[in-house]
Scaffold this motif. Structure first.
Motif, short mmCIF file in Angstrom:
data_model
loop_
_atom_site.label_atom_id
_atom_site.label_comp_id
_atom_site.label_asym_id
_atom_site.label_seq_id
_atom_site.Cartn_x
_atom_site.Cartn_y
_atom_site.Cartn_z
N VAL A 117 -39.34 -14.39 -24.89
CA VAL A 117 -40.32 -15.43 -25.22
C VAL A 117 -41.26 -15.08 -26.39
O VAL A 117 -41.86 -15.98 -26.97
N VAL A 118 -41.39 -13.78 -26.71
CA VAL A 118 -42.38 -13.40 -27.73
C VAL A 118 -41.71 -13.25 -29.09
O VAL A 118 -40.72 -12.53 -29.24
N GLU A 123 -49.34 -13.78 -30.00
CA GLU A 123 -50.35 -13.00 -29.27
C GLU A 123 -50.10 -13.05 -27.77
O GLU A 123 -49.76 -14.10 -27.22
N VAL A 124 -50.26 -11.89 -27.16
CA VAL A 124 -50.08 -11.79 -25.71
C VAL A 124 -51.39 -11.27 -25.12
O VAL A 124 -51.83 -10.16 -25.44
N ILE A 125 -52.01 -12.08 -24.28
CA ILE A 125 -53.31 -11.72 -23.72
C ILE A 125 -53.11 -10.86 -22.47
O ILE A 125 -52.38 -11.26 -21.54
N SER A 171 -51.68 -17.73 -29.26
CA SER A 171 -51.45 -17.20 -27.91
C SER A 171 -50.14 -17.76 -27.35
O SER A 171 -49.93 -18.96 -27.33
N LYS A 172 -49.30 -16.85 -26.88
CA LYS A 172 -47.99 -17.26 -26.35
C LYS A 172 -47.88 -16.98 -24.86
O LYS A 172 -47.24 -17.71 -24.11
N LEU A 173 -48.54 -15.87 -24.47
CA LEU A 173 -48.28 -15.36 -23.12
C LEU A 173 -49.54 -14.70 -22.58
O LEU A 173 -50.31 -14.10 -23.33
N LYS A 201 -55.63 -26.47 -19.85
CA LYS A 201 -56.12 -26.96 -21.16
C LYS A 201 -55.28 -26.40 -22.31
O LYS A 201 -55.47 -26.81 -23.45
N HIS A 202 -54.40 -25.45 -22.00
CA HIS A 202 -53.60 -24.81 -23.06
C HIS A 202 -52.14 -24.81 -22.63
O HIS A 202 -51.60 -23.78 -22.19
N PRO A 203 -51.48 -25.93 -22.78
CA PRO A 203 -50.15 -26.08 -22.18
C PRO A 203 -49.04 -25.27 -22.85
O PRO A 203 -47.93 -25.22 -22.32
N ASP A 204 -49.34 -24.60 -23.99
CA ASP A 204 -48.27 -23.84 -24.66
C ASP A 204 -48.19 -22.38 -24.19
O ASP A 204 -47.33 -21.64 -24.66
#
Ligand SMILES: Cc1ncc(COP(=O)(O)O)c(C=O)c1O
Length: 403
Positions: A117-118, A123-125, A171-173, A201-204
């Motif tokens: 997925v990345v 960015e991965v939080i 942000s991806k993940l 609020k951040h559906p992606d």
């Protein structure tokens, strides 16, 4: 013929990530032990118990029944069914076999998902403290780990505001574990719901929920962030047999995810390792669908040790520690020792303190730097009560020499 310099020039990928600090410490400990030094290992993350007998019997039977051929890449259908049964029984979650990919340990499950997925620059939080491997896998994938430092006063839980502040258009993940290695933090349903509100609020953004310590929980029911219906399709549950069933060497993990993510993981695994070990998979079917009593008994013993370890920690001047609610580690804040010296060496940081404890107290621990929290160190209580008592006595003595 002599090797040219270019022959031994390894890939630039190797420069991008570090080897696991946990394994490095275990290796150092083993080397000292081989020299005859009595090292107590509080560095490694594995239950000090044998695999329950009925699971071992299932593995033996699998050999006799000739489960010896290549396995389907995503796992035997019966095992993927067993995972679904487990997810319903323990977590009240509905999944089908198409959601499940079985791998050679949860570590491979995490690698599959991250590679699937990345993309470069994503960015991965990751809330810190975090398990050592998370940030390194993200770097391998070319992603950017965005580390969010959490507060000990908040039991090292990320707050909805901290999460919100970390989110950007890249942000991806989001990647976290509950119970957490190394802090032992366990999120409640309400706390997960509050984080879910931010994700709505951040559906992606996708969420990896690492639940490998699910059964080693001292505060009651395990809660998964996948329980929120609106979020479930974006959650990738990572779990495995290593911790809860004392099966680290079997190397068996799995994910439950949306079929699109599951297919991506299957494709990656198909090129890296193919399907997981056949014997381990047959044993896992038994583990996941039969009596959990051995796992629950193991957790009771960990709970007993936690209590004792918290007492022992309270006798160490200058260390501050939140009581772990799960897993089998304590993660004390030890920075009051930074700058102290025994006359020969000065402790500058957590790395130095771990080396000092290894060489002076002959106890191996892991630096908090590896977990993104450099003022702490991690000590496992997956060792016998007797060894734990001796280890803390030695630690106390070694620390008393630092002025
Ligand atoms: C938080 C966490 N996730 C995943 C793993 C990987 O477990 P395994 O690959 O043994 O299934 C570990 C092992 O230490 C862990 O602590």
């Amino acid at each position: 013929m002599e090797l040219t310099a270019a022959t031994m020039e390894l890939s630039s990928l190797l420069q991008r990530f570090s080897e696991p600090e946990t394994l490095k410490m275990a290796k150092l400990g083993r080397e000292l032990r081989a020299k005859g030094i009595d090292i107590i290992d509080l560095s490694l993350g594995e239950p000090d118990f044998d695999t329950p007998t009925h699971i071992k019997e299932a593995a033996k039977k699998a050999i006799d029944d000739n489960w010896s051929h290549y396995t389907p890449v995503s796992g035997y259908p019966e095992l993927r069914e067993a995972v679904c049964i487990k997810l319903k029984r323990d977590n009240n979650l509905d999944y089908k076999a198409e959601n499940i990919v079985v791998s050679t340990g949860a570590k491979q499950s995490l690698a599959n998902v991250i590679l699937a997925v990345v993309d470069a620059g994503d960015e991965v939080i990751i809330p810190a403290p975090f398990w050592v491997t998370y940030s390194e896998l993200v770097k391998i994938a070319g992603g950017i780990p965005v580390i969010v430092t959490t507060a000990m006063q908040n039991s090292y839980k990320i707050t909805p505001q901290e999460l919100q502040d970390a989110i950007t258009e890249k942000s991806k993940l989001f990647l976290f574990s509950s119970p957490c290695n190394p802090s032992g933090t366990v999120y409640s349903k309400e706390e997960l719901e509050a984080l879910a509100e931010v994700f709505y609020k951040h559906p992606d953004i996708l969420i990896i929920s690492d639940e490998i310590y699910e059964y080693i929980n001292f505060v009651g029911k395990h809660e998964s962030i996948a329980q929120f219906a609106e979020l479930k399709d974006r959650v990738i549950i990572v779990n495995g047999l290593s911790k809860g069933f004392a099966m680290t060497g079997y190397r068996l993990g799995y994910i439950a995810a949306h079929p699109v993510v599951a297919k991506g993981c299957e494709k990656i695994q198909g090129q890296f390792t193919s399907g997981a070990n056949s014997i381990a998979q047959r044993a896992a079917i038994t583990a996941l669908t039969t009596d959990l009593k051995p796992s629950l008994d193991m957790t009771k013993e960990f709970e007993r040790r936690r209590k004792r370890v918290m007492q022992l920690l309270s006798e160490i001047p200058g260390w501050e520690c939140a009581e772990p609610a799960g897993a089998f580690y304590v993660f004390p804040k030890v920075d009051s020792y930074f700058g102290k010296s025994n006359g020969q060496e000065t402790i500058e940081n957590a790395d130095d303190l771990c080396m000092y404890l290894l060489n002076t107290a002959n106890v191996s621990t892991v630096t908090g730097r590896a977990f993104g929290t450099p003022d702490c160190i991690r000590l496992s209580f997956a060792n016998s009560m007797e060894k734990i008592e001796i280890a803390y006595e030695r630690i106390k003595k070694a620390l008393a020499k630092l002025k």
